[in-house]
Design a protein around this motif. Sequence first.
Motif, PDB file in Angstrom:
ATOM      1  N   ARG A   1     -14.249   4.187  -5.238  1.00  0.00           N
ATOM      2  CA  ARG A   1     -14.109   3.401  -4.047  1.00  0.00           C
ATOM      3  C   ARG A   1     -13.221   3.008  -3.786  1.00  0.00           C
ATOM      4  NH1 ARG A   1     -19.023  -0.082  -3.539  1.00  0.00           N
ATOM      5  NH2 ARG A   1     -21.024   1.387  -4.520  1.00  0.00           N
ATOM      6  N   VAL A   2     -13.087   2.368  -2.553  1.00  0.00           N
ATOM      7  CA  VAL A   2     -11.565   1.528  -2.228  1.00  0.00           C
ATOM      8  C   VAL A   2     -12.175   0.089  -1.920  1.00  0.00           C
ATOM      9  CG1 VAL A   2     -10.018   1.435   0.009  1.00  0.00           C
ATOM     10  CG2 VAL A   2     -10.815   3.840  -1.083  1.00  0.00           C
ATOM     11  N   ARG A   3     -11.582  -0.462  -2.498  1.00  0.00           N
ATOM     12  CA  ARG A   3     -11.884  -1.633  -2.284  1.00  0.00           C
ATOM     13  C   ARG A   3     -10.248  -3.069  -2.132  1.00  0.00           C
ATOM     14  NH1 ARG A   3     -15.468  -3.395  -6.011  1.00  0.00           N
ATOM     15  NH2 ARG A   3     -15.061  -5.248  -5.886  1.00  0.00           N
ATOM     16  N   GLN A   4     -10.928  -3.794  -0.978  1.00  0.00           N
ATOM     17  CA  GLN A   4      -9.712  -4.503  -0.729  1.00  0.00           C
ATOM     18  C   GLN A   4      -9.191  -5.223  -2.007  1.00  0.00           C
ATOM     19  OE1 GLN A   4     -10.942  -8.260   1.917  1.00  0.00           O
ATOM     20  NE2 GLN A   4     -10.427  -7.044   3.860  1.00  0.00           N
ATOM     21  N   ALA A   5      -8.217  -6.030  -1.496  1.00  0.00           N
ATOM     22  CA  ALA A   5      -7.179  -6.347  -3.338  1.00  0.00           C
ATOM     23  C   ALA A   5      -6.110  -7.307  -2.917  1.00  0.00           C
ATOM     24  CB  ALA A   5      -6.657  -5.557  -4.188  1.00  0.00           C
ATOM     25  N   LYS A   6      -5.800  -8.783  -3.745  1.00  0.00           N
ATOM     26  CA  LYS A   6      -4.492  -8.794  -3.440  1.00  0.00           C
ATOM     27  C   LYS A   6      -4.199  -9.266  -4.941  1.00  0.00           C
ATOM     28  CE  LYS A   6      -6.484 -11.874   0.339  1.00  0.00           C
ATOM     29  NZ  LYS A   6      -6.502 -13.935   0.741  1.00  0.00           N
ATOM     30  N   ILE A   7      -2.641  -8.991  -4.515  1.00  0.00           N
ATOM     31  CA  ILE A   7      -1.814  -9.663  -5.667  1.00  0.00           C
ATOM     32  C   ILE A   7      -1.580 -11.285  -6.727  1.00  0.00           C
ATOM     33  CG2 ILE A   7      -0.323  -8.539  -6.766  1.00  0.00           C
ATOM     34  CD1 ILE A   7       0.892  -6.377  -5.007  1.00  0.00           C
ATOM     35  N   LYS A   8      -2.123 -10.454  -7.892  1.00  0.00           N
ATOM     36  CA  LYS A   8      -2.257 -12.294  -7.742  1.00  0.00           C
ATOM     37  C   LYS A   8      -0.794 -13.128  -7.810  1.00  0.00           C
ATOM     38  CE  LYS A   8      -5.605 -11.434 -11.207  1.00  0.00           C
ATOM     39  NZ  LYS A   8      -6.608 -11.781 -12.141  1.00  0.00           N
ATOM     40  N   GLY A   9      -1.113 -13.600  -7.721  1.00  0.00           N
ATOM     41  CA  GLY A   9       0.947 -15.014  -7.564  1.00  0.00           C
ATOM     42  C   GLY A   9       1.898 -14.597  -6.269  1.00  0.00           C
ATOM     43  N   ASP A  10       0.865 -13.204  -5.407  1.00  0.00           N
ATOM     44  CA  ASP A  10       1.549 -13.012  -4.623  1.00  0.00           C
ATOM     45  C   ASP A  10       1.896 -14.283  -3.169  1.00  0.00           C
ATOM     46  OD1 ASP A  10       3.266 -11.593  -2.490  1.00  0.00           O
ATOM     47  OD2 ASP A  10       0.941 -10.791  -1.467  1.00  0.00           O
ATOM     48  N   PRO A  11       3.427 -14.875  -3.031  1.00  0.00           N
ATOM     49  CA  PRO A  11       3.912 -16.306  -1.950  1.00  0.00           C
ATOM     50  C   PRO A  11       3.141 -15.644  -0.908  1.00  0.00           C
ATOM     51  CG  PRO A  11       5.524 -14.728  -2.865  1.00  0.00           C
ATOM     52  CD  PRO A  11       4.623 -14.251  -3.652  1.00  0.00           C
ATOM     53  N   GLU A  12       2.803 -14.436  -0.219  1.00  0.00           N
ATOM     54  CA  GLU A  12       2.857 -13.653   0.887  1.00  0.00           C
ATOM     55  C   GLU A  12       1.083 -14.016   0.909  1.00  0.00           C
ATOM     56  OE1 GLU A  12       4.706 -14.357   3.081  1.00  0.00           O
ATOM     57  OE2 GLU A  12       6.732 -14.030   2.032  1.00  0.00           O
ATOM     58  N   ASN A  13       0.313 -13.627  -0.324  1.00  0.00           N
ATOM     59  CA  ASN A  13      -0.794 -13.781   0.133  1.00  0.00           C
ATOM     60  C   ASN A  13      -1.444 -11.959   0.314  1.00  0.00           C
ATOM     61  OD1 ASN A  13      -3.314 -14.990  -1.454  1.00  0.00           O
ATOM     62  ND2 ASN A  13      -4.123 -15.603   0.528  1.00  0.00           N
ATOM     63  N   GLN A  14      -0.803 -11.284   0.540  1.00  0.00           N
ATOM     64  CA  GLN A  14      -0.864  -9.919   1.041  1.00  0.00           C
ATOM     65  C   GLN A  14      -2.497  -9.273   1.072  1.00  0.00           C
ATOM     66  OE1 GLN A  14       1.220  -8.720   3.574  1.00  0.00           O
ATOM     67  NE2 GLN A  14      -0.735  -7.421   3.851  1.00  0.00           N
ATOM     68  N   VAL A  15      -2.798  -8.839   1.823  1.00  0.00           N
ATOM     69  CA  VAL A  15      -3.959  -8.077   1.794  1.00  0.00           C
ATOM     70  C   VAL A  15      -3.816  -6.347   1.317  1.00  0.00           C
ATOM     71  CG1 VAL A  15      -6.982  -7.415   2.041  1.00  0.00           C
ATOM     72  CG2 VAL A  15      -5.448  -9.768   2.702  1.00  0.00           C
ATOM     73  N   TYR A  16      -3.976  -6.193   0.517  1.00  0.00           N
ATOM     74  CA  TYR A  16      -3.498  -4.241   0.346  1.00  0.00           C
ATOM     75  C   TYR A  16      -5.650  -3.512   0.283  1.00  0.00           C
ATOM     76  CZ  TYR A  16       0.843  -5.862  -1.168  1.00  0.00           C
ATOM     77  OH  TYR A  16       1.482  -6.379  -0.583  1.00  0.00           O
ATOM     78  N   ALA A  17      -5.187  -2.067   0.021  1.00  0.00           N
ATOM     79  CA  ALA A  17      -6.551  -1.479  -0.055  1.00  0.00           C
ATOM     80  C   ALA A  17      -6.397  -0.492  -1.058  1.00  0.00           C
ATOM     81  CB  ALA A  17      -6.168  -0.318   1.382  1.00  0.00           C
ATOM     82  N   LEU A  18      -6.967  -0.919  -1.888  1.00  0.00           N
ATOM     83  CA  LEU A  18      -6.838  -0.056  -3.167  1.00  0.00           C
ATOM     84  C   LEU A  18      -7.622   0.433  -3.737  1.00  0.00           C
ATOM     85  CD1 LEU A  18      -5.245  -0.012  -6.096  1.00  0.00           C
ATOM     86  CD2 LEU A  18      -6.935  -2.445  -6.693  1.00  0.00           C
ATOM     87  N   LYS A  19      -7.481   2.421  -4.236  1.00  0.00           N
ATOM     88  CA  LYS A  19      -8.909   3.602  -4.225  1.00  0.00           C
ATOM     89  C   LYS A  19      -8.500   3.542  -5.347  1.00  0.00           C
ATOM     90  CE  LYS A  19      -8.368   7.918  -3.495  1.00  0.00           C
ATOM     91  NZ  LYS A  19      -8.109   9.143  -2.696  1.00  0.00           N
TER      92      LYS A  19
END
Length: 404
Positions: free
Chosen positions: A105-123
């Motif tokens: 699957r491909v999921r939306q994901a955020k990196i914990k502790g990221d100050p920018e709270n950026q959203v990524y796509a995690l395959k």
Amino acid sequence: MQMSDSEFFADLKYRLDYLKKQELMGVDIHDRNLESSNCESEIDPDKGLVKKKQQIQNHNQLSMKLKMLKNIKINFKELKIQDFEILSTLGNHYYYAIGTGTFGRVRQAKIKGDPENQVYALKILKKTEVVRLNQVEHIKSEKDILTFIEHPFIVKMKSSFQDQFYIYMLFEYIQGGELFSRLRKEGRFANDVCLFYATEILTAMIYMHKMQIVYRDLKPENLLIAKDGHVKITDFGFAKKIGNGKTYTLCGTPEYLAPEIIKGSKVGYGKSVDQWAYGILLFEMLSGYPPFYDNEPIGIYKKILSGLIEFPKFFDNKVKDLIRKLLNPDIQNRLGYNDNGESIKKHKWYRGVDWARVDNKQIPPPWVPYLRSEDDVFWFEKYPDSTDAPKQLPRELQHMFDDF
């Protein structure tokens, strides 16, 4: 009028949040914006001088914290799955044909502790399935290609890593969904709309060819629309780095396969298959369907080999001429064959196009997706979360993924 403590810090938080948003949009932020405040001018010499000095000191401390947050750098090379907050599943071919499916699957994901709270796509790919379906080399090739290419109209891979169950590939999140979905909604694109997308796709294709990459699966499902309305090419599962200009593998979507691939020709081809697919793509964007189609793949192949193209009456004459030259079965006479595709730009259909403005994304897009937030998934199909228990790949096969 003197501000209370609660009013002061509410005002400060508002301004810091505002400046952070401005910085994310590319606005230059200077220290004076953070440190200029009404608090100094509102100091009453007879009332609360000490309190206001403390407020100014607190203000400057918060400003310093913001600067520290700005300087935090994520080490993408050291990421593990435990570093992520996993969010919604992204469906329907997102980031190459596995929104949901056999591979994973491909999921939306955020990196914990990221100050920018950026959203990524995690395959997320199941190792056991990758091995079972003999896709190890395809996945490795995909990762290797995406590691070294960078182009404004190609999706950017940020990182790749693995554990005993899965392979992970982290991408920028492209919020606007597939061009395919947009095309199905519209039925077909007007000539100028097609021209907009075609110019961006062409510049990316020429870039890949100069980098000795054959893409081999150019179709609307593999084209995403970013939040600014511009194109992003994705799905490099069939892409190949070539050194001798040849590729013979029968792979890709049947309607988009070049005749030389179907015939298994050993003539030196490679990049020419992309020029053929580009011609098919232009036809489909303008008509809503590909020029060669049938209920069965064998029927599609027969029509491709016949070379008969029936153009709808509403097609512009210049684009018909372009498509004919791109769908020339004679490889060496196919437009763009000898120059990585540069000669395609000179065709009369593109007359008046400012290619420098195209490269810099300065041409206004025909459609910009409405987004409620950075993690909005409105333009993607809804899929339930997977409940499958992961299966561990046998230890003796783990070496197959050493390159990850």
